[in-house]
Design an enzyme around this catalytic site. Structure first.
Site, PDB file in Angstrom:
ATOM      1  N   HIS A 105      59.270  60.335  69.940  1.00 46.70           N
ATOM      2  CA  HIS A 105      58.149  61.208  70.247  1.00 46.70           C
ATOM      3  C   HIS A 105      58.323  61.869  71.607  1.00 46.70           C
ATOM      4  CE1 HIS A 105      56.886  57.330  72.129  1.00 46.70           C
ATOM      5  NE2 HIS A 105      56.518  58.149  73.115  1.00 46.70           N
ATOM      6  N   HIS A 193      60.686  65.180  76.966  1.00 49.65           N
ATOM      7  CA  HIS A 193      61.895  64.660  76.344  1.00 49.65           C
ATOM      8  C   HIS A 193      61.547  63.730  75.192  1.00 49.65           C
ATOM      9  CE1 HIS A 193      60.683  61.712  79.398  1.00 49.65           C
ATOM     10  NE2 HIS A 193      61.183  60.790  78.562  1.00 49.65           N
TER      11      HIS A 193
END
Length: 250
Positions: A105, A193
């Site tokens: 995620h 990220h």
């Protein structure tokens, strides 16, 4: 109140009166069925890091406190598993053993602590703020190494290269809810990220030494650079063992 003390009165004879009476205090054990009536306030995890692959809590668990964070999920494509195995094998040759993430995620908040009775108003606030946010796409293809503030975990991740503006819009909404509940907001200049794998401790130096080799594996993939593409159709909020989903407007 559960487990309250019962008071027993005893007397050797009625003629002794109050002077001869004794107060006997004892506590009845709480039945197991009552102890399990309120599982929402019980965290099954313990402080033993060996039970969590070496992970260490960033804050001490207390009954009624729920670790909470907001994120955009990434659903891996079929070839992702093989690609990740290649990366982990390359890192291992440099003496670092990484554990793949259980899920993937983009974080949109720091991990904060919610009291149990805050969960409903907190998630309602997120839902209201996100009501008119549109779906979008973002992608990541550049490897980057991160270490948490406590230096207890190091992550191999892929940094987001497109969709940054839309992510910042979402951060503003999430931060507004955090501020309303006097919780810590996200980083001022975030590096969005997707974390791929991790190891305990601070292995930043070892990871940086092989980062260029790993990036070559990404860039020279079979049909061009291997890119994580996220179809951002919903936000999620994980709090304790509960997950709340907030669909974005189509």
């Amino acid at each position: 109140r559960l487990g309250r003390m019962l008071v027993g009165y005893s007397s050797s004879s009625e003629d002794e009166g109050e002077a001869g009476s004794e107060l006997c205090f004892f506590r009845l054990p709480v039945p197991h069925c009552l102890l399990t009536m309120f599982p929402d306030d019980v965290d099954p995890q313990t402080e033993d890091s060996s039970l969590h692959g070496g992970r260490i809590r960033s804050f001490k668990h207390e009954r009624g406190n729920w670790a909470t964070y907001v994120y955009l999920p990434y659903h891996p494509v079929e070839e992702f598993g093989e690609f990740l195995d290649e990366l982990l094998a390359a890192v291992k040759t440099h003496g670092v053993v990484l554990t793949p993430q259980e899920e993937f995620h983009i974080s949109l908040s720091q991990t904060v602590v919610l009291r149990h009775h805050w969960i409903q108003p907190f998630t309602q606030s997120l839902k209201t703020g996100l009501a008119h946010c549109k779906r979008f796409m973002c992608s990541a293809e550049k490897l980057k190494v991160y270490c948490n503030a406590e230096k207890t975990r190091t992550f191999l991740s892929m940094e987001v290269c497109t969709g940054h503006a839309q992510l910042m819009d979402l951060i503003q909404i999430v931060d507004r809810t955090m501020t309303d509940f006097r919780l810590e907001t996200f980083y001022k200049d975030p590096s969005f990220h997707v974390s791929l794998a991790w190891c305990p401790g601070d292995a930043t130096v070892q990871m940086q030494e092989c980062l260029q080799q790993l990036q070559t594996l990404v860039d020279d993939h079979e049909e061009g650079p291997f890119t994580l593409r996220l179809d951002c159709v919903e936000l999620r909020c994980r709090t304790g063992n509960k997950t709340f989903c907030f669909p974005l407007d189509s």
